[in-house]
Enzyme design. Sequence first.
Site, PDB file in Angstrom:
ATOM      1  N   GLY A  61       0.780  -1.246   0.000  1.00 33.11           N
ATOM      2  CA  GLY A  61       0.000   0.000   0.000  1.00 33.11           C
ATOM      3  C   GLY A  61       0.802   1.281   0.000  1.00 33.11           C
ATOM      4  O   GLY A  61       0.290   2.332   0.400  1.00 33.11           O
ATOM      5  N   SER A  62       2.051   1.242  -0.491  1.00 33.99           N
ATOM      6  CA  SER A  62       2.804   2.513  -0.519  1.00 33.99           C
ATOM      7  C   SER A  62       2.180   3.489  -1.517  1.00 33.99           C
ATOM      8  O   SER A  62       2.173   4.706  -1.284  1.00 33.99           O
ATOM      9  CB  SER A  62       4.284   2.276  -0.836  1.00 33.99           C
ATOM     10  OG  SER A  62       4.447   1.817  -2.153  1.00 33.99           O
ATOM     11  N   ASN A  63       1.644   2.979  -2.620  1.00 32.89           N
ATOM     12  CA  ASN A  63       0.956   3.882  -3.563  1.00 32.89           C
ATOM     13  C   ASN A  63      -0.311   4.449  -2.931  1.00 32.89           C
ATOM     14  O   ASN A  63      -0.611   5.631  -3.090  1.00 32.89           O
ATOM     15  CB  ASN A  63       0.619   3.153  -4.868  1.00 32.89           C
ATOM     16  CG  ASN A  63       1.810   3.103  -5.792  1.00 32.89           C
ATOM     17  OD1 ASN A  63       2.139   4.086  -6.444  1.00 32.89           O
ATOM     18  ND2 ASN A  63       2.499   1.971  -5.814  1.00 32.89           N
ATOM     19  N   MET A 112      -4.088  -7.604  -6.563  1.00 31.41           N
ATOM     20  CA  MET A 112      -3.513  -8.789  -7.193  1.00 31.41           C
ATOM     21  C   MET A 112      -4.552  -9.760  -7.771  1.00 31.41           C
ATOM     22  O   MET A 112      -4.341 -10.968  -7.753  1.00 31.41           O
ATOM     23  CB  MET A 112      -2.609  -9.530  -6.177  1.00 31.41           C
ATOM     24  CG  MET A 112      -1.478  -8.673  -5.645  1.00 31.41           C
ATOM     25  SD  MET A 112      -0.475  -7.907  -6.946  1.00 31.41           S
ATOM     26  CE  MET A 112       0.428  -9.344  -7.515  1.00 31.41           C
ATOM     27  N   ARG A 113      -5.640  -9.236  -8.264  1.00 32.53           N
ATOM     28  CA  ARG A 113      -6.622 -10.088  -8.939  1.00 32.53           C
ATOM     29  C   ARG A 113      -7.034  -9.411 -10.241  1.00 32.53           C
ATOM     30  O   ARG A 113      -6.927  -8.192 -10.372  1.00 32.53           O
ATOM     31  CB  ARG A 113      -7.875 -10.288  -8.063  1.00 32.53           C
ATOM     32  CG  ARG A 113      -7.660 -11.120  -6.816  1.00 32.53           C
ATOM     33  CD  ARG A 113      -7.251 -12.546  -7.100  1.00 32.53           C
ATOM     34  NE  ARG A 113      -8.240 -13.300  -7.848  1.00 32.53           N
ATOM     35  CZ  ARG A 113      -9.069 -14.202  -7.330  1.00 32.53           C
ATOM     36  NH1 ARG A 113      -9.029 -14.467  -6.042  1.00 32.53           N
ATOM     37  NH2 ARG A 113      -9.919 -14.872  -8.093  1.00 32.53           N
ATOM     38  N   ASN A 127      -4.926   1.539 -13.598  1.00 31.33           N
ATOM     39  CA  ASN A 127      -3.950   0.699 -12.899  1.00 31.33           C
ATOM     40  C   ASN A 127      -2.557   1.298 -13.079  1.00 31.33           C
ATOM     41  O   ASN A 127      -2.301   2.020 -14.042  1.00 31.33           O
ATOM     42  CB  ASN A 127      -3.972  -0.715 -13.504  1.00 31.33           C
ATOM     43  CG  ASN A 127      -3.029  -1.665 -12.780  1.00 31.33           C
ATOM     44  OD1 ASN A 127      -2.945  -1.659 -11.544  1.00 31.33           O
ATOM     45  ND2 ASN A 127      -2.291  -2.479 -13.533  1.00 31.33           N
ATOM     46  N   HIS A 150       1.536   0.153 -13.273  1.00 28.32           N
ATOM     47  CA  HIS A 150       2.370  -1.034 -13.472  1.00 28.32           C
ATOM     48  C   HIS A 150       3.842  -0.617 -13.488  1.00 28.32           C
ATOM     49  O   HIS A 150       4.199   0.359 -14.147  1.00 28.32           O
ATOM     50  CB  HIS A 150       1.987  -1.729 -14.790  1.00 28.32           C
ATOM     51  CG  HIS A 150       2.697  -3.022 -14.960  1.00 28.32           C
ATOM     52  ND1 HIS A 150       2.346  -4.163 -14.257  1.00 28.32           N
ATOM     53  CD2 HIS A 150       3.774  -3.357 -15.706  1.00 28.32           C
ATOM     54  CE1 HIS A 150       3.174  -5.132 -14.570  1.00 28.32           C
ATOM     55  NE2 HIS A 150       4.042  -4.682 -15.445  1.00 28.32           N
TER      56      HIS A 150
HETATM   57  C1  GRF Z   1       3.472  -1.250  -7.447  1.00 25.09           C
HETATM   58  O1  GRF Z   1       4.791  -1.420  -7.880  1.00 25.09           O
HETATM   59  C2  GRF Z   1       2.515  -1.192  -8.588  1.00 25.09           C
HETATM   60  O2  GRF Z   1       3.085  -0.698  -9.749  1.00 25.09           O
HETATM   61  C3  GRF Z   1       2.140  -2.646  -8.793  1.00 25.09           C
HETATM   62  O3  GRF Z   1       2.082  -3.183  -7.504  1.00 25.09           O
HETATM   63  C4  GRF Z   1       2.980  -2.464  -6.653  1.00 25.09           C
HETATM   64  C5  GRF Z   1       2.202  -2.087  -5.443  1.00 25.09           C
HETATM   65  O4  GRF Z   1       3.028  -1.525  -4.463  1.00 25.09           O
HETATM   66  N1  GRF Z   1       0.898  -2.755  -9.519  1.00 25.09           N
HETATM   67  P1  GRF Z   1       2.395  -0.880  -3.173  1.00 25.09           P
HETATM   68  O5  GRF Z   1       1.455  -1.922  -2.557  1.00 25.09           O
HETATM   69  O6  GRF Z   1       1.642   0.328  -3.591  1.00 25.09           O
HETATM   70  O7  GRF Z   1       3.540  -0.554  -2.262  1.00 25.09           O
END
Ligand code: GRF
Length: 185
Positions: free
Chosen positions: A12-14, A77-78, A92, A94
């Site tokens: 969840g860093s994003n 992740m689904r 999304n 990536h």
């Molecule tokens: C990120 O690198 C994103 O690009 C990918 O999954 C990762 C999630 O990282 N889809 P976080 O959970 O946000 O730290």
Amino acid sequence: MKSVAIFASGNGSNFESIIKYFENKDVKFTLITNNEDSYVRDRAKRLGIEEFYVKFSDTYDFLVRNKFDLFVLAGYMRILPEKVLNLGTFINIHPSFLPEFKGVDSIKRAYDSGKEYSGVSIHYVEEQVDSGEIIIQEKILIETDMTLIDLEKKVHEVEHYLYPRVIEKLLLNCEISKIQQEILS
Ligand code: GRF
């Protein structure tokens, strides 16, 4: 007020970078996770964001009952089925310069490939993995003295910069060309 659902399954860093960017801005965020034990839930609680554990199979029903203006996948992740994707706009992020290195372990695969660059891509979601129209993407040079950890760090830095800004522009109904022009310049 606009309402955004963030889907995340793990760290969840994003998620956190988005929430922090929108502090004091008039947007309501909700976390939806399919992983009961995910660390992103702790982040949501700490940041005071409403969060729901929604089993993958219950996603459609949940989204029919709860209305959102935008759906943001951030490490979810689904693969969501078309029935769910038809409920609104899904985006999304990536960690590669798509269409290169779709799927899992993209940063490591890019690093091991010997390519000169990797990157970050933000795109609309289609049912096929890591497909859909690209909204923005940025290349990241893999310098010769970089370790895999250095590259991961750089990729996440770029993600945390780009994703909140793209969300903000999409909520303002900006066109893709304008989003690219304003964020990448
Ligand atoms: C990120 O690198 C994103 O690009 C990918 O999954 C990762 C999630 O990282 N889809 P976080 O959970 O946000 O730290």
